[in-house]
Design a protein around this motif. Structure first.
Motif, mmCIF file in Angstrom:
data_model
loop_
_atom_site.group_PDB
_atom_site.id
_atom_site.type_symbol
_atom_site.label_atom_id
_atom_site.label_comp_id
_atom_site.label_asym_id
_atom_site.label_seq_id
_atom_site.Cartn_x
_atom_site.Cartn_y
_atom_site.Cartn_z
ATOM 1 N N SER A 1 31.679 47.967 19.564
ATOM 2 C CA SER A 1 33.198 47.687 19.732
ATOM 3 C C SER A 1 33.446 47.547 21.126
ATOM 4 N N LYS A 2 34.526 46.930 21.423
ATOM 5 C CA LYS A 2 35.085 46.787 22.763
ATOM 6 C C LYS A 2 36.244 47.437 23.050
ATOM 7 N N PRO B 1 27.051 58.039 11.720
ATOM 8 C CA PRO B 1 27.937 57.947 13.042
ATOM 9 C C PRO B 1 26.988 56.875 13.764
ATOM 10 N N TYR B 2 25.933 57.116 14.062
ATOM 11 C CA TYR B 2 25.380 56.311 15.169
ATOM 12 C C TYR B 2 25.233 54.744 14.497
ATOM 13 N N MET B 3 25.072 54.690 13.252
ATOM 14 C CA MET B 3 25.237 53.442 12.593
ATOM 15 C C MET B 3 26.418 52.563 12.670
ATOM 16 N N MET B 4 27.293 53.268 12.454
ATOM 17 C CA MET B 4 28.696 52.777 12.662
ATOM 18 C C MET B 4 29.127 52.355 14.095
ATOM 19 N N VAL B 5 28.545 53.543 15.023
ATOM 20 C CA VAL B 5 28.800 52.919 16.603
ATOM 21 C C VAL B 5 28.115 51.677 16.882
ATOM 22 N N ALA B 6 27.012 51.377 16.122
ATOM 23 C CA ALA B 6 26.169 50.270 16.425
ATOM 24 C C ALA B 6 26.892 48.909 15.624
ATOM 25 N N GLU B 7 27.526 49.222 14.708
ATOM 26 C CA GLU B 7 28.096 48.166 13.971
ATOM 27 C C GLU B 7 29.795 48.149 14.390
ATOM 28 N N GLY B 8 30.186 48.644 15.086
ATOM 29 C CA GLY B 8 31.459 48.577 16.020
ATOM 30 C C GLY B 8 32.575 49.176 15.163
ATOM 31 N N SER B 9 32.272 50.090 14.044
ATOM 32 C CA SER B 9 33.408 50.559 13.282
ATOM 33 C C SER B 9 33.849 52.089 13.557
ATOM 34 N N ALA C 1 22.581 64.687 21.385
ATOM 35 C CA ALA C 1 22.938 63.075 21.456
ATOM 36 C C ALA C 1 24.255 62.839 21.604
ATOM 37 N N ALA C 2 24.493 61.933 22.395
ATOM 38 C CA ALA C 2 25.869 61.371 22.395
ATOM 39 C C ALA C 2 25.707 59.595 22.466
ATOM 40 N N ALA C 3 26.674 59.072 21.750
ATOM 41 C CA ALA C 3 26.215 57.579 21.617
ATOM 42 C C ALA C 3 27.783 56.786 21.567
ATOM 43 N N SER C 4 27.816 55.786 22.084
ATOM 44 C CA SER C 4 29.036 55.084 22.443
ATOM 45 C C SER C 4 28.874 53.781 22.583
ATOM 46 N N ASN C 5 29.981 52.954 22.674
ATOM 47 C CA ASN C 5 30.050 51.393 22.854
ATOM 48 C C ASN C 5 29.817 51.286 24.448
#
Length: 266
Positions: free
Chosen positions: A152-153, A197-205, A247-251
């Motif tokens: 996401s942006k 959650p990591y896959m949803m970060v990757a797809e921007g949701s 782990a921490a993942a983000s846009n």
């Protein structure tokens, strides 16, 4: 740059085989479940799926090493396949469809092994995600039927959706106050858990997610998918990649704030 197309195709073949094995036993009334020494459950399906993947890898990539959750490390060398046969075993054994097989190829490089291929296959959800270094991240039914992933942006925490697994790990590490402050600062929070959650970060949701305690096999595949989708994947210590035990993942736009909250008062 190395060409990982063949390795990615192989990872899909492995995931297809694992999906068939795990779905065959999902919600089976006679599923056998044991408790491991670390008090986490393991089912016969976990072991069968990992054995299946290992067997195929030994035939297709005999020179590569293998690291799996259930059977440890086998082999040495600059290439290592990392396997979590069922990420979300507790969901699996209770009939909850949020679980996946995680398959990653890691290669030796600066700072140790780094993921270069990752496949996350969640057959009970009818979803699959994958990525390879330099090739981007995708979701779809197959390599030929896929949609490219982009994070996401969202640039303001007050507009961000935050996903996590549970509260207990944060409390055990003394990070609960910072975690709760983060949930209050975000627009929305949901405890989806495990790989999702990591896959949803990757797809921007979803915009940010984090977990306080993980193993390499929990993170190797998800890390490369997030990174190839344009996101950032680090440990809570800020070190890039899946080696920090958490782990921490983000846009990317919200990563420093994410780490700041989770490390405050720690």
């Amino acid at each position: 740059m190395a060409d990982y197309h063949d390795d990615l195709r192989l990872a899909h073949v492995l995931a297809d085989a694992a999906d068939a094995a795990t779905m065959d036993r999902f919600r089976a009334l006679d599923l056998k479940v044991e408790t491991k020494p670390d008090m986490t459950p393991v089912s016969e399906a976990d072991r069968a799926a990992e054995e299946l993947i290992r067997g195929q890898l030994q035939r297709a990539r005999p020179r590569d090493a293998i690291l799996g959750e259930e059977y440890g490390v086998e082999g040495t060398g600059p290439r290592r396949w990392v396997i979590d046969p069922i990420d979300g075993t507790k969901n699996y054994v209770r009939g909850v469809p949020v679980w996946a097989t995680l398959i990653s190829l890691m290669e030796a490089g600066e700072g140790g092994f780094q993921p270069v291929v990752g496949v996350v296959s969640a057959p009970a959800l009818g979803r699959r995600w994958w990525a390879a270094k330099g090739l981007g991240a995708y979701t779809g039914r197959s390599l030929s039927s896929a949609t490219r992933l982009h994070v996401s942006k969202v640039a303001e925490l007050s507009d961000a959706s935050f996903a996590y697994s549970s509260l207990t790990g944060w409390e055990e590490q003394g990070r609960l106050d910072g975690f709760l402050d983060l949930t209050r600062a975000c627009w929305r929070t949901r405890g989806y858990g495990d790989f999702w959650p990591y896959m949803m970060v990757a797809e921007g949701s979803v915009d940010i997610c984090a977990e306080p305690e993980l193993s390499l096999w929990d993170m190797a595949a998800t890390a490369i998918v997030v990174q190839e989708a344009g996101g950032v994947f680090t440990g809570l210590d800020g070190k890039p990649g899946p080696h920090s035990g958490n782990a921490a993942a983000s846009n990317g736009l919200l990563h420093e704030e994410l780490l700041g909250y989770l490390n405050q008062r720690y």
